[in-house]
Design a protein around this motif. Structure first.
Motif, PDB file in Angstrom:
ATOM      1  N   ALA A  29      45.440  39.535  45.427  1.00  0.00           N
ATOM      2  CA  ALA A  29      45.184  38.679  44.267  1.00  0.00           C
ATOM      3  C   ALA A  29      46.487  38.250  43.599  1.00  0.00           C
ATOM      4  O   ALA A  29      46.639  37.094  43.184  1.00  0.00           O
ATOM      5  CB  ALA A  29      44.296  39.406  43.267  1.00  0.00           C
ATOM      6  N   THR A  45      42.576  34.663  50.758  1.00  0.00           N
ATOM      7  CA  THR A  45      41.162  35.047  50.731  1.00  0.00           C
ATOM      8  C   THR A  45      40.744  35.674  52.056  1.00  0.00           C
ATOM      9  O   THR A  45      40.003  36.658  52.084  1.00  0.00           O
ATOM     10  CB  THR A  45      40.285  33.812  50.440  1.00  0.00           C
ATOM     11  N   GLN A 117      30.143  35.978  34.858  1.00  0.00           N
ATOM     12  CA  GLN A 117      31.439  35.464  34.416  1.00  0.00           C
ATOM     13  C   GLN A 117      32.239  36.517  33.653  1.00  0.00           C
ATOM     14  O   GLN A 117      33.465  36.590  33.764  1.00  0.00           O
ATOM     15  CB  GLN A 117      31.220  34.235  33.533  1.00  0.00           C
ATOM     16  N   LEU A 120      34.910  38.784  35.377  1.00  0.00           N
ATOM     17  CA  LEU A 120      36.214  38.243  35.736  1.00  0.00           C
ATOM     18  C   LEU A 120      37.322  38.869  34.905  1.00  0.00           C
ATOM     19  O   LEU A 120      38.464  38.992  35.359  1.00  0.00           O
ATOM     20  CB  LEU A 120      36.216  36.719  35.551  1.00  0.00           C
ATOM     21  N   GLY A 126      37.520  42.302  38.260  1.00  0.00           N
ATOM     22  CA  GLY A 126      37.697  40.854  38.163  1.00  0.00           C
ATOM     23  C   GLY A 126      38.713  40.329  39.149  1.00  0.00           C
ATOM     24  O   GLY A 126      38.482  39.324  39.838  1.00  0.00           O
ATOM     25  N   TRP A 130      38.021  37.976  42.355  1.00  0.00           N
ATOM     26  CA  TRP A 130      38.711  36.681  42.440  1.00  0.00           C
ATOM     27  C   TRP A 130      39.456  36.560  43.765  1.00  0.00           C
ATOM     28  O   TRP A 130      39.445  35.498  44.398  1.00  0.00           O
ATOM     29  CB  TRP A 130      39.678  36.540  41.267  1.00  0.00           C
ATOM     30  N   ASP A 133      37.236  35.531  46.428  1.00  0.00           N
ATOM     31  CA  ASP A 133      36.535  34.270  46.149  1.00  0.00           C
ATOM     32  C   ASP A 133      35.065  34.493  45.830  1.00  0.00           C
ATOM     33  O   ASP A 133      34.210  33.652  46.144  1.00  0.00           O
ATOM     34  CB  ASP A 133      36.664  33.277  47.318  1.00  0.00           C
ATOM     35  N   SER A 162      33.078  27.312  40.939  1.00  0.00           N
ATOM     36  CA  SER A 162      33.190  28.572  41.675  1.00  0.00           C
ATOM     37  C   SER A 162      32.943  28.377  43.167  1.00  0.00           C
ATOM     38  O   SER A 162      33.561  29.039  44.002  1.00  0.00           O
ATOM     39  CB  SER A 162      32.198  29.608  41.128  1.00  0.00           C
TER      40      SER A 162
END
Length: 293
Positions: A29, A45, A117, A120, A126, A130, A133, A162
């Motif tokens: 990340a 990713t 949400q 995140l 989170g 992320w 993905d 998203s």
């Protein structure tokens, strides 16, 4: 005594496996944040996906060593690794995530689970979500929208953003249509018309199809069951008591039954609700047969 020893060992092994792979995803990340273009971010990713694949593979190994499981799986033949899928499933326990990742990890793109949400901004969770993905969804209640009409449509826009990144590589998006895990108490409270399922919620799957329905090759309808461990499947798995896991897979077309303006076309909304209701009725009938065996 042995079962509680297995419980302790399995919790320890799963925790270590999860911690190590989560740490790698956090590193991915950080690297991903520094990459300048969407296509380069896709490479990060994919590295995170490999880590999740490893996590699923090790968990499957732990499950196999600790339990003498009979896997009863049907319907995997037509799946392909380079496809785009929406996967819908009943939700029995935390075991479902391990089972789904284990069964499908080498047959379809690594599953992506919708997250709220708010997650995140939770440390570690989170960032790892992320890096993978995972799509983050923001949903507004009807009461909130009545007070803040300017927010109408923004939840769909958030979902579209998203899902936009999925155009760059094959993806499987997972939606637990019931919205929560099945329990007898929840079943009674919900007044569900099904014997082994909660009532399906159309909103989440409708948002997903509205955001990227044209990209999906098929809808994968999965029915999960643990017929001999129905009360506490996750605990039984950790204690080495899991004996049989049933997975039934159906491929459903992405056609006019599921593609339409769910949010503004009342006729299509009723049609979509009927379609999902029939899918859930078929699933309930399948579970009745499975649990009889």
């Amino acid at each position: 005594m042995l079962t509680y020893l297995l419980l302790f060992i399995n919790i320890f092994l799963v925790t270590v496996n999860t911690a190590v792979n989560s740490l790698f995803m956090l590193l991915v990340a950080v690297v991903k944040l520094c990459l300048p273009t969407p296509k380069l971010k896709v490479l990060a990713t994919r590295a995170a996906d490999k880590s999740m694949w490893l996590w699923a593979t090790i968990n499957l190994g732990i499950l196999s060593l600790s339990n003498r499981v009979t896997w009863d799986i049907e319907g995997l033949d037509e799946l392909k690794k380079e496809g785009w899928y929406l996967l819908i499933s009943n939700h029995v326990s935390w075991t479902d995530i391990v089972v789904l990742c284990s069964v499908f990890k080498d047959r379809i793109p690594m599953p992506k689970f919708f997250l709220k949400q708010q997650l995140l901004y939770v440390p570690f969770i989170g960032m790892a979500g992320w890096a993978l993905d995972m799509p983050f969804m923001r949903r507004y209640s009807r009461a909130y929208l009545l007070k803040h009409p300017e927010k109408r449509g923004q939840d769909l826009a958030t979902t579209r953003r998203s899902c936009a990144k999925f155009q760059y590589h094959p993806t499987t998006v997972v939606n637990y249509v019931e919205g929560t895990r099945f329990t007898a108490q929840k079943h009674q409270k919900s007044r569900a018309t099904y014997e082994h399922l909660l009532m399906p919620k159309t909103g989440g799957i409708a948002y997903t199809l509205a955001a990227m329905g044209e990209q999906f090759d098929k809808v994968i309808d999965v029915t999960l069951a643990y017929p001999e461990n129905r009360a506490t499947p996750f605990k039984d798995m950790l204690m080495g008591k899991m004996t049989r896991i049933v997975v039934r897979v159906r491929l459903l077309p992405v056609d006019e039954q599921v593609m339409g303006d769910y949010f503004h076309d009342k006729r299509f909304k009723r049609q979509f609700q009927q379609w999902l209701g029939q899918v859930w009725q078929d699933k309930d009938e399948a579970l009745k047969q499975i649990n009889k065996c």
